[in-house]
Design a protein around this motif. Structure first.
Motif, PDB file in Angstrom:
ATOM      1  N   GLY A 194      -9.119 -18.984  -6.608  1.00 15.30           N
ATOM      2  CA  GLY A 194      -9.064 -20.271  -5.926  1.00 15.30           C
ATOM      3  C   GLY A 194      -8.559 -21.334  -6.870  1.00 15.30           C
ATOM      4  N   LEU A 195      -7.775 -22.279  -6.346  1.00 18.13           N
ATOM      5  CA  LEU A 195      -7.185 -23.336  -7.161  1.00 18.13           C
ATOM      6  C   LEU A 195      -7.912 -24.653  -6.903  1.00 18.13           C
ATOM      7  CD1 LEU A 195      -3.389 -22.492  -6.691  1.00 18.13           C
ATOM      8  CD2 LEU A 195      -4.940 -21.769  -8.532  1.00 18.13           C
ATOM      9  N   LEU A 196      -8.313 -25.306  -7.980  1.00 18.96           N
ATOM     10  CA  LEU A 196      -9.060 -26.553  -7.893  1.00 18.96           C
ATOM     11  C   LEU A 196      -8.498 -27.520  -8.920  1.00 18.96           C
ATOM     12  CD1 LEU A 196     -11.536 -28.163  -6.821  1.00 18.96           C
ATOM     13  CD2 LEU A 196     -12.936 -26.944  -8.499  1.00 18.96           C
ATOM     14  N   ASP A 197      -8.122 -28.724  -8.477  1.00 19.11           N
ATOM     15  CA  ASP A 197      -7.621 -29.733  -9.407  1.00 19.11           C
ATOM     16  C   ASP A 197      -8.770 -30.294 -10.235  1.00 19.11           C
ATOM     17  OD1 ASP A 197      -5.115 -29.342  -8.412  1.00 19.11           O
ATOM     18  OD2 ASP A 197      -5.049 -31.177  -7.213  1.00 19.11           O
ATOM     19  N   HIS A 198      -8.456 -30.777 -11.415  1.00 17.71           N
ATOM     20  CA  HIS A 198      -9.505 -31.134 -12.372  1.00 17.71           C
ATOM     21  C   HIS A 198     -10.271 -32.403 -12.010  1.00 17.71           C
ATOM     22  CE1 HIS A 198      -6.941 -33.976 -15.122  1.00 17.71           C
ATOM     23  NE2 HIS A 198      -6.666 -34.150 -13.848  1.00 17.71           N
ATOM     24  N   ASP A 199      -9.827 -33.126 -10.996  1.00 15.55           N
ATOM     25  CA  ASP A 199     -10.557 -34.323 -10.583  1.00 15.55           C
ATOM     26  C   ASP A 199     -11.086 -34.221  -9.155  1.00 15.55           C
ATOM     27  OD1 ASP A 199      -8.015 -34.340  -9.558  1.00 15.55           O
ATOM     28  OD2 ASP A 199      -7.477 -36.340 -10.271  1.00 15.55           O
ATOM     29  N   ASP A 200     -11.085 -33.027  -8.588  1.00 10.96           N
ATOM     30  CA  ASP A 200     -11.555 -32.818  -7.220  1.00 10.96           C
ATOM     31  C   ASP A 200     -12.838 -31.996  -7.222  1.00 10.96           C
ATOM     32  OD1 ASP A 200      -9.281 -34.174  -6.474  1.00 10.96           O
ATOM     33  OD2 ASP A 200      -8.132 -32.379  -5.996  1.00 10.96           O
ATOM     34  N   VAL A 201     -13.430 -31.836  -6.033  1.00 10.39           N
ATOM     35  CA  VAL A 201     -14.671 -31.077  -5.922  1.00 10.39           C
ATOM     36  C   VAL A 201     -14.662 -30.240  -4.650  1.00 10.39           C
ATOM     37  CG1 VAL A 201     -16.067 -32.720  -7.239  1.00 10.39           C
ATOM     38  CG2 VAL A 201     -15.855 -32.989  -4.766  1.00 10.39           C
ATOM     39  N   LEU A 202     -15.468 -29.178  -4.662  1.00  9.37           N
ATOM     40  CA  LEU A 202     -15.667 -28.340  -3.490  1.00  9.37           C
ATOM     41  C   LEU A 202     -16.956 -28.741  -2.787  1.00  9.37           C
ATOM     42  CD1 LEU A 202     -14.833 -24.789  -4.937  1.00  9.37           C
ATOM     43  CD2 LEU A 202     -13.321 -26.302  -3.637  1.00  9.37           C
ATOM     44  N   THR A 203     -17.012 -28.501  -1.487  1.00  7.10           N
ATOM     45  CA  THR A 203     -18.269 -28.662  -0.769  1.00  7.10           C
ATOM     46  C   THR A 203     -19.181 -27.486  -1.117  1.00  7.10           C
ATOM     47  OG1 THR A 203     -17.486 -27.445   1.176  1.00  7.10           O
ATOM     48  CG2 THR A 203     -17.051 -29.827   1.122  1.00  7.10           C
ATOM     49  N   PRO A 204     -20.496 -27.639  -0.957  1.00 10.22           N
ATOM     50  CA  PRO A 204     -21.406 -26.569  -1.406  1.00 10.22           C
ATOM     51  C   PRO A 204     -21.276 -25.259  -0.642  1.00 10.22           C
ATOM     52  CG  PRO A 204     -22.600 -28.309  -0.268  1.00 10.22           C
ATOM     53  CD  PRO A 204     -21.227 -28.827  -0.511  1.00 10.22           C
ATOM     54  N   ASP A 205     -20.671 -25.301   0.541  1.00 10.24           N
ATOM     55  CA  ASP A 205     -20.515 -24.083   1.340  1.00 10.24           C
ATOM     56  C   ASP A 205     -19.123 -23.484   1.240  1.00 10.24           C
ATOM     57  OD1 ASP A 205     -19.429 -26.294   2.623  1.00 10.24           O
ATOM     58  OD2 ASP A 205     -19.847 -25.541   4.640  1.00 10.24           O
ATOM     59  N   ALA A 206     -18.277 -24.019   0.340  1.00 13.26           N
ATOM     60  CA  ALA A 206     -16.863 -23.618   0.302  1.00 13.26           C
ATOM     61  C   ALA A 206     -16.688 -22.120   0.079  1.00 13.26           C
ATOM     62  CB  ALA A 206     -16.131 -24.411  -0.782  1.00 13.26           C
ATOM     63  N   LEU A 207     -17.311 -21.576  -0.937  1.00 18.89           N
ATOM     64  CA  LEU A 207     -17.098 -20.161  -1.264  1.00 18.89           C
ATOM     65  C   LEU A 207     -17.835 -19.249  -0.298  1.00 18.89           C
ATOM     66  CD1 LEU A 207     -17.127 -20.277  -5.156  1.00 18.89           C
ATOM     67  CD2 LEU A 207     -15.183 -20.323  -3.578  1.00 18.89           C
ATOM     68  N   TYR A 208     -18.948 -19.702   0.245  1.00 19.61           N
ATOM     69  CA  TYR A 208     -19.603 -18.906   1.290  1.00 19.61           C
ATOM     70  C   TYR A 208     -18.678 -18.756   2.491  1.00 19.61           C
ATOM     71  CZ  TYR A 208     -22.562 -17.596   5.181  1.00 19.61           C
ATOM     72  OH  TYR A 208     -23.065 -16.958   6.287  1.00 19.61           O
ATOM     73  N   GLU A 209     -18.069 -19.860   2.923  1.00 15.85           N
ATOM     74  CA  GLU A 209     -17.180 -19.794   4.083  1.00 15.85           C
ATOM     75  C   GLU A 209     -15.981 -18.896   3.805  1.00 15.85           C
ATOM     76  OE1 GLU A 209     -17.676 -20.868   7.024  1.00 15.85           O
ATOM     77  OE2 GLU A 209     -19.438 -22.133   6.742  1.00 15.85           O
ATOM     78  N   MET A 210     -15.452 -18.953   2.595  1.00 15.51           N
ATOM     79  CA  MET A 210     -14.343 -18.076   2.236  1.00 15.51           C
ATOM     80  C   MET A 210     -14.791 -16.613   2.240  1.00 15.51           C
ATOM     81  SD  MET A 210     -11.408 -19.567   1.664  1.00 15.51           S
ATOM     82  CE  MET A 210     -10.790 -21.258   1.581  1.00 15.51           C
ATOM     83  N   ALA A 211     -15.936 -16.347   1.641  1.00  9.34           N
ATOM     84  CA  ALA A 211     -16.434 -14.964   1.590  1.00  9.34           C
ATOM     85  C   ALA A 211     -16.730 -14.438   2.984  1.00  9.34           C
ATOM     86  CB  ALA A 211     -17.683 -14.889   0.716  1.00  9.34           C
ATOM     87  N   ALA A 212     -17.289 -15.285   3.846  1.00 12.20           N
ATOM     88  CA  ALA A 212     -17.591 -14.866   5.209  1.00 12.20           C
ATOM     89  C   ALA A 212     -16.321 -14.557   5.985  1.00 12.20           C
ATOM     90  CB  ALA A 212     -18.399 -15.957   5.925  1.00 12.20           C
ATOM     91  N   ALA A 213     -15.283 -15.391   5.816  1.00  8.14           N
ATOM     92  CA  ALA A 213     -14.012 -15.143   6.508  1.00  8.14           C
ATOM     93  C   ALA A 213     -13.377 -13.839   6.026  1.00  8.14           C
ATOM     94  CB  ALA A 213     -13.056 -16.318   6.278  1.00  8.14           C
ATOM     95  N   GLY A 215     -15.015 -11.236   4.785  1.00  4.60           N
ATOM     96  CA  GLY A 215     -15.816 -10.141   5.315  1.00  4.60           C
ATOM     97  C   GLY A 215     -15.543  -9.871   6.785  1.00  4.60           C
ATOM     98  N   GLN A 216     -15.411 -10.924   7.577  1.00  7.69           N
ATOM     99  CA  GLN A 216     -15.133 -10.749   9.007  1.00  7.69           C
ATOM    100  C   GLN A 216     -13.763 -10.124   9.230  1.00  7.69           C
ATOM    101  OE1 GLN A 216     -15.655 -14.727  10.476  1.00  7.69           O
ATOM    102  NE2 GLN A 216     -17.848 -14.738   9.995  1.00  7.69           N
ATOM    103  N   ALA A 217     -12.774 -10.550   8.426  1.00  7.04           N
ATOM    104  CA  ALA A 217     -11.441  -9.968   8.554  1.00  7.04           C
ATOM    105  C   ALA A 217     -11.447  -8.500   8.174  1.00  7.04           C
ATOM    106  CB  ALA A 217     -10.451 -10.740   7.685  1.00  7.04           C
ATOM    107  N   GLN A 218     -12.166  -8.163   7.132  1.00  3.78           N
ATOM    108  CA  GLN A 218     -12.233  -6.767   6.716  1.00  3.78           C
ATOM    109  C   GLN A 218     -12.886  -5.902   7.785  1.00  3.78           C
ATOM    110  OE1 GLN A 218     -14.226  -7.281   2.959  1.00  3.78           O
ATOM    111  NE2 GLN A 218     -12.308  -7.383   1.798  1.00  3.78           N
ATOM    112  N   GLU A 219     -13.869  -6.450   8.491  1.00  2.09           N
ATOM    113  CA  GLU A 219     -14.482  -5.704   9.588  1.00  2.09           C
ATOM    114  C   GLU A 219     -13.483  -5.435  10.705  1.00  2.09           C
ATOM    115  OE1 GLU A 219     -17.844  -7.904  10.877  1.00  2.09           O
ATOM    116  OE2 GLU A 219     -19.074  -7.435   9.119  1.00  2.09           O
ATOM    117  N   ARG A 220     -12.489  -6.303  10.843  1.00  2.00           N
ATOM    118  CA  ARG A 220     -11.433  -6.105  11.850  1.00  2.00           C
ATOM    119  C   ARG A 220     -10.327  -5.197  11.333  1.00  2.00           C
ATOM    120  NH1 ARG A 220     -11.954 -11.836  11.997  1.00  2.00           N
ATOM    121  NH2 ARG A 220      -9.904 -12.038  10.992  1.00  2.00           N
ATOM    122  N   GLY A 221     -10.446  -4.750  10.102  1.00  6.03           N
ATOM    123  CA  GLY A 221      -9.423  -3.888   9.528  1.00  6.03           C
ATOM    124  C   GLY A 221      -8.300  -4.639   8.855  1.00  6.03           C
ATOM    125  N   THR A 222      -8.501  -5.923   8.567  1.00  2.53           N
ATOM    126  CA  THR A 222      -7.482  -6.748   7.916  1.00  2.53           C
ATOM    127  C   THR A 222      -7.883  -7.032   6.480  1.00  2.53           C
ATOM    128  OG1 THR A 222      -6.845  -7.820   9.991  1.00  2.53           O
ATOM    129  CG2 THR A 222      -6.309  -8.992   7.963  1.00  2.53           C
TER     130      THR A 222
END
Length: 432
Positions: A194-213, A215-222
Motif C-alpha cells: 500500500g502507498l501512503l504519502d508522508h503527510d497523510d493518514v489512514l482511517t483505522p479500518d483501512a486495512l481491515y476493509e482491504m483484507a476483507a475485500a 478475502g471475499q474476492a478469493q472466495e469468488r475465485g478471483t
C-alpha cells in the motif's frame, strides 16, 4: 463544499489565466451551486464496529499481509507521528510500515526515535544523512513514547509475518519520489503493498476493509491485483474534513482522462515490484504505475477492486498538491505524458492533451476527436446533456468519455465537475 480562503482565490486566479474570464465565471457558478448541498462530515467508524473488526478478522479467515511504503523527506514530526499512529490504530494487524527516508540530515530519524519506544522501530542503513543522534532523548524500555501507542503489535497474528513492525530505512541517496520508492520496494515482505504519502493518514479500518475485500474476492475465485478506496481531504491539523472523492468501480475510460484512483492504492507485491516506478514521471508516478498495471490486467478487470468507503485522509497544506495545484504543475505535465506513453504502447495514433481543467486529459486523433459508439454494459449508448464549464452542452459522452468528479478543494478546483473527454477510434477500443 467550496471554501473561500487564500488558497482557493489563488486557484481561481490560476484557472482564469488558463481558461479566461467566461469559463471561470461559469465554473464559479458551478461551485456556488455546490454550496447549496449539505456539508460533508466525515464520521469515523463506531467503536463497536472497530472492536468487532479487531475480534472478528481471524474468524473470517482474513490473512492478507500488507507492506505500507512511505517515502519520507523533511517530514514534519507532527505529521510523522500522526501517520505512525494511524497504522498502530488499525483494527487489522497484518501490516508492516516501511519508512524510506531521503532527508539530508537525521531530523526524520531523530523525530522517529523521539516518538517511539526502544525496540519499536527497526533502524536500518547508514544512508546519506549528516549529523549524529548522540543527543537524542533516551528512554528506558518501560517509558512510553508521547503520542504513540506503547502496546506492541501481535507479532504472531499471521504466521511468518512480523505484524506491526515499523522499519526505518536510511536511503543511500535521494533519487526523487519514484527512485526512493523503488529503493524501498525490495524490503516489502507483505502479499500486498500500500502507498501512503508522508503527510497523510489512514482511517483505522483501512486495512481491515482491504483484507476483507481480498478475502471475499478469493472466495469468488478471483485473485485481486489492484485495490483502491474512496478518500477525502483534511486541513493541516485534521480539524476539518471535506471534499469526499466517491469513486466509481473500475472505469478504464475515466482513468485515461484523470487519475481518479489516487488514494488509497494497494497492489500485489509481485506486480508492483515487477513494474516499479519510473523517475521520468515523478509527480505522477502512481498514475503511471496504475496505467501500466491496468494494461497488464486486460481481460482480468475483475482483479481490480474498488472499496466504496473513505479509508484515506489527504492532508491539505500550502506545499501539497491538494491545497495548491499550481505548486506542482510538473505533476500534471507528467500525468499527461503518462497517458501519452500508455497510448503509444497500445499502438494508438493519438495525442494526449490537457483540458481546461488541470490534471484532466483527452486523447485526440488527427484534426479532431473521434468518438467510439460502443454501447455501455447495459446495451445502450451512454450520453449526457449536462452543460460543461464553458456554458454550452457537453460533447456526447460515449464509453470513452468520463465525467470528471468534483474532487478538489475549494471554490475553484481546476478539476471542476465538467466532462473530460477521452476519444478513441472504434478499432482501438479497450476490451473485446
Amino acid at each position: 463544499m467550496g471554501r473561500i480562503n487564500k488558497a482557493n482565490l489563488k486557484k481561481t486566479i490560476y484557472y482564469m489565466k488558463r481558461n479566461g474570464i467566461r469559463r471561470t465565471w461559469y465554473a464559479v457558478l458551478e461551485r456556488l451551486e455546490e454550496r447549496k448541498r449539505p456539508p460533508y462530515v466525515w464520521t469515523p467508524p463506531a467503536d463497536r464496529e472497530l472492536e468487532a473488526q479487531r475480534r472478528g478478522w481471524q474468524r473470517q479467515g482474513l490473512c492478507a499481509r500488507f507492506s505500507i511504503l512511505v517515502p519520507t523527506y523533511r517530514t514534519k514530526p507532527e505529521y510523522l507521528k500522526e501517520l505512525v499512529e494511524s497504522l498502530r490504530c488499525q483494527t487489522y494487524p497484518g501490516w508492516e510500515l516501511i519508512l524510506a527516508d531521503a532527508t539530508e540530515d537525521c531530523s526524520v530519524e531523530r523525530a522517529l526515535r523521539d516518538m517511539t519506544e526502544p525496540g519499536q522501530v527497526d533502524f536500518e542503513g547508514g544512508g546519506q544523512g549528516t549529523g549524529d543522534l548522540t543527543d537524542a532523548p533516551g528512554r528506558s524500555a518501560g517509558d512510553a513514547a508521547p503520542g504513540i501507542s506503547a502496546e506492541p503489535g501481535p507479532e504472531d497474528a499471521l504466521p511468518g509475518f512480523h505484524s506491526g513492525r515499523i522499519r526505518y530505512i536510511r536511503l543511500e541517496r535521494n533519487e526523487g519520489i519514484a527512485g526512493n520508492t523503488n529503493q524501498a520496494l525490495p524490503h516489502a515482505a507483505g502479499d500486498y503493498i500500500g502507498l501512503l504519502d508522508h503527510d497523510d493518514v489512514l482511517t483505522p479500518d483501512a486495512l481491515y476493509e482491504m483484507a476483507a475485500a481480498i478475502g471475499q474476492a478469493q472466495e469468488r475465485g478471483t485473485a485481486p491485483a489492484l485495490l483502491y478506496s474512496d478518500e477525502d481531504k483534511c486541513n493541516g491539523d485534521r480539524t476539518e474534513y471535506f471534499e469526499p472523492h466517491r469513486k466509481e468501480d473500475f472505469n478504464f475510460d475515466l482513468l485515461l482522462s484523470n487519475n481518479y484512483i489516487c488514494h488509497f492504492l494497494v497492489m500485489e507485491r509481485a506486480l508492483m515490484q515487477e513494474l516499479g516506478f519510473r523517475s521520468e514521471y515523478d509527480g505522477a508516478q502512481d498514475f503511471d504505475l496504475v496505467l501500466r498495471a491496468v494494461a497488464g490486467l486486460k481481460g482480468r478487470e475483475e482483479a481490480i477492486l474498488h472499496i466504496p468507503r473513505v479509508l484515506y485522509h489527504w492532508r491539505c497544506h500550502p506545499g501539497s498538491t491538494a491545497e495548491n495545484p499550481e505548486s506542482k504543475r510538473h505533476a500534471y505535465e507528467a500525468g499527461r505524458r503518462a497517458v501519452q506513453d500508455f497510448a503509444d504502447r497500445q499502438g494508438w495514433a493519438a495525442k494526449a492533451v490537457d483540458t481546461a481543467h488541470v490534471g484532466f486529459y483527452a486523447l485526440r486523433y488527427g484534426d479532431g476527436p473521434l468518438v467510439s459508439g460502443r454501447p455501455n454494459a447495459g446495451g445502450g449508448p451512454r450520453t449526457s446533456g449536462r452543460p460543461n464549464a464553458g456554458g454550452g452542452p457537453a460533447q456526447a459522452a460515449g464509453p470513452m468519455q468520463a465525467a470528471a468528479p468534483a474532487q478538489a478543494a475549494g471554490l475553484m478546483r481546476a478539476a471542476a465537475p465538467m466532462q473530460a473527454a477521452v476519444f478513441l477510434t472504434a478499432g482501438r477500443m479497450w476490451g473485446p
